[in-house]
Design an enzyme around this catalytic site. Structure first.
Site, mmCIF file in Angstrom:
data_model
loop_
_atom_site.group_PDB
_atom_site.id
_atom_site.type_symbol
_atom_site.label_atom_id
_atom_site.label_comp_id
_atom_site.label_asym_id
_atom_site.label_seq_id
_atom_site.Cartn_x
_atom_site.Cartn_y
_atom_site.Cartn_z
ATOM 1 N N ASP A 1 0.837 -1.201 0.000
ATOM 2 C CA ASP A 1 0.000 0.000 0.000
ATOM 3 C C ASP A 1 0.876 1.258 0.000
ATOM 4 O O ASP A 1 2.007 1.240 0.504
ATOM 5 C CB ASP A 1 -0.900 -0.015 1.243
ATOM 6 C CG ASP A 1 -2.024 0.998 1.137
ATOM 7 O OD1 ASP A 1 -2.293 1.491 0.028
ATOM 8 O OD2 ASP A 1 -2.642 1.300 2.176
ATOM 9 N N HIS B 1 2.510 3.685 -9.056
ATOM 10 C CA HIS B 1 2.329 2.260 -9.365
ATOM 11 C C HIS B 1 3.507 1.723 -10.193
ATOM 12 O O HIS B 1 3.912 0.573 -10.006
ATOM 13 C CB HIS B 1 1.009 2.033 -10.105
ATOM 14 C CG HIS B 1 -0.200 2.324 -9.252
ATOM 15 N ND1 HIS B 1 -0.334 1.842 -7.970
ATOM 16 C CD2 HIS B 1 -1.326 3.052 -9.500
ATOM 17 C CE1 HIS B 1 -1.497 2.250 -7.462
ATOM 18 N NE2 HIS B 1 -2.103 3.002 -8.371
ATOM 19 N N LEU C 1 11.721 -20.232 -4.474
ATOM 20 C CA LEU C 1 10.801 -19.263 -3.860
ATOM 21 C C LEU C 1 9.447 -19.416 -4.545
ATOM 22 O O LEU C 1 9.365 -19.422 -5.771
ATOM 23 C CB LEU C 1 11.314 -17.831 -4.048
ATOM 24 C CG LEU C 1 10.340 -16.729 -3.618
ATOM 25 C CD1 LEU C 1 10.230 -16.647 -2.105
ATOM 26 C CD2 LEU C 1 10.750 -15.368 -4.160
HETATM 27 C C1 FPP Z 1 -1.911 0.279 -3.178
HETATM 28 O O1 FPP Z 1 -1.464 1.588 -3.279
HETATM 29 C C2 FPP Z 1 -1.438 -0.473 -4.304
HETATM 30 C C3 FPP Z 1 -2.225 -1.051 -5.222
HETATM 31 C C4 FPP Z 1 -3.693 -0.989 -5.210
HETATM 32 C C5 FPP Z 1 -1.644 -1.779 -6.354
HETATM 33 C C6 FPP Z 1 -0.360 -2.488 -6.104
HETATM 34 C C7 FPP Z 1 0.294 -2.606 -7.389
HETATM 35 C C8 FPP Z 1 1.608 -2.622 -7.619
HETATM 36 C C9 FPP Z 1 2.598 -2.650 -6.553
HETATM 37 C C10 FPP Z 1 2.142 -2.613 -9.010
HETATM 38 C C11 FPP Z 1 1.676 -3.691 -9.926
HETATM 39 C C12 FPP Z 1 1.872 -5.066 -9.395
HETATM 40 C C13 FPP Z 1 2.613 -6.028 -9.980
HETATM 41 C C14 FPP Z 1 2.619 -7.371 -9.383
HETATM 42 C C15 FPP Z 1 3.444 -5.803 -11.152
HETATM 43 P P1 FPP Z 1 -2.547 2.742 -3.358
HETATM 44 O O2 FPP Z 1 -2.738 3.110 -4.776
HETATM 45 O O3 FPP Z 1 -3.797 2.324 -2.655
HETATM 46 O O4 FPP Z 1 -1.824 3.873 -2.592
HETATM 47 P P2 FPP Z 1 -2.508 5.015 -1.711
HETATM 48 O O5 FPP Z 1 -3.196 4.299 -0.559
HETATM 49 O O6 FPP Z 1 -1.342 5.819 -1.275
HETATM 50 O O7 FPP Z 1 -3.455 5.741 -2.588
#
Ligand code: FPP
Length: 254
Positions: A13, A30, A124
Site C-alpha cells: 500500500d 504504481h 521461492l
Molecule cells: C496500493 O497503493 C497499491 C495497489 C492498489 C496496487 C499495487 C500494485 C503494484 C505494486 C504494481 C503492480 C503489481 C505487480 C505485481 C506488477 P494505493 O494506490 O492504494 O496507494 P494510496 O493508498 O497511497 O493511494
C-alpha cells in the site's frame, strides 16, 4: 525461541501517496511500486523466504478511476512479460490467485503461461493476488467443496476440508503479514489464512519498502511469542510451538 518463518504476505500500500508527495500522477507511484516488486522478490529470496504472497489488486480495486485500473493491468502484463524468463532461471515458482476470468484474454493467457513455465521451480514460491478478495476465496472454497462432495452436507465440512479448496491450497499459511503505507487493516486479503498470522505495519510507502525494511519486519517477527490460544507457560514447555492449532488435536481453540 527461534521462530520458523516460511511465508510472508505483503499488502503493498502507499503507491498513490508516494507519488502525491512528489507531485507526480498516481500511476507513477504504481510504476515505482511494480519496480519494487522485483526488488523485494529478490531480497526475499536472498533472505531465505520460501513463500511470498503479494496483494497486487483487490476485488474492490475495480472501483478506482478507469485509467488507474488500466494502468495497473498494463503493469501486471508488463511484469509478467519482463520477469518470467528470469523467474524461471532463478527457481521462482509463480502462482496467481484471484478471479482471473475478469482479466483481458491476453493477460489471462500470460498468467497461464507464466504459471506453466515456472511450475517446477521450488526456491521461492511467489504468489500474486490479483482480483482477489478473502471473502470471495472462502465462498468459492465452500462452493467447490460442495461440488466435489455432492453427497455430503455442510455438517460434514471441517476446517481442513474447506482449506483444501482455497486458492492457496498447498501453501502454508503465512506466519507474517506486512502492510506498508501506514494503514492498519487487512482489507479483505487472506482472511482465512491469516487467522494466526503475526501482523507488521510500517509507515513506509510501498515504493520505499526495501530489503532492509523487509529484514526489519522479519526481525520483529523473531521477537513475537506465538501462543495459538495456549498460555505462555504451555508454549515454553511445548514441543509443538508454532504449529497450527488444527494440527494439534490435544487442545481446543476457545
Ligand atoms: C496500493 O497503493 C497499491 C495497489 C492498489 C496496487 C499495487 C500494485 C503494484 C505494486 C504494481 C503492480 C503489481 C505487480 C505485481 C506488477 P494505493 O494506490 O492504494 O496507494 P494510496 O493508498 O497511497 O493511494
Amino acid at each position: 525461541m527461534s521462530q520458523p518463518l516460511q511465508h510472508i504476505a505483503i499488502i503493498m500500500d502507499g503507491n498513490g501517496r508516494w507519488a502525491k508527495k512528489r507531485l507526480l500522477p498516481r500511476t507513477v507511484g504504481h510504476v515505482r511500486g511494480a519496480a519494487n516488486v522485483r526488488h523485494i522478490v529478490k531480497a526475499a529470496s536472498e533472505q531465505g523466504v520460501k513463500y511470498l504472497t503479494l496483494f497486487a489488486f483487490s476485488s474492490e480495486n475495480w472501483r478506482r478511476p478507469p485509467e488507474e485500473v488500466s494502468a495497473l493491468m498494463g503493469l501486471f502484463l508488463q511484469y509478467l512479460e519482463s520477469e518470467v524468463a528470469e523467474m524461471k532461471a532463478a527457481g521462482i515458482r509463480l502462482r496467481v490467485i484471484g478471479d482471473r476470468s475478469a482479466f483481458a484474454p491476453l493477460l489471462q493467457s500470460r498468467i497461464d503461461q507464466a504459471e506453466q513455465d515456472t511450475a517446477h521451480n521450488d526456491r521461492l514460491h511467489l504468489t500474486i493476488a490479483a482480483n482477489y478478495g478473502g471473502q470471495w476465496d472462502i465462498l468459492n472454497a465452500a462452493r467447490a467443496w460442495q461440488m466435489a462432495h455432492p453427497e455430503k452436507t455442510l455438517q460434514d465440512m471441517d476446517e481442513q476440508a474447506l482449506a483444501a479448496h482455497l486458492s492457496t491450497a498447498g501453501l502454508p499459511d503465512p506466519e507474517l503479514l506486512v502492510r506498508t503505507g501506514g494503514e492498519s487493516r487487512i482489507s479483505n486479503f487472506l482472511l482465512w489464512q491469516t487467522a494466526y498470522t503475526e501482523l507488521f505495519f510500517t509507515d513506509l510507502h510501498w515504493p520505499d519498502f526495501n530489503g532492509a525494511a523487509l529484514q526489519q519486519a522479519i526481525a520483529s517477527y523473531g521477537q513475537r511469542v506465538r501462543r495459538f490460544g495456549q498460555t505462555d507457560e504451555q508454549v515454553m514447555n511445548s514441543h509443538t510451538t508454532n504449529k497450527h492449532p488444527t494440527a494439534q488435536p490435544t487442545f481446543k481453540i476457545s
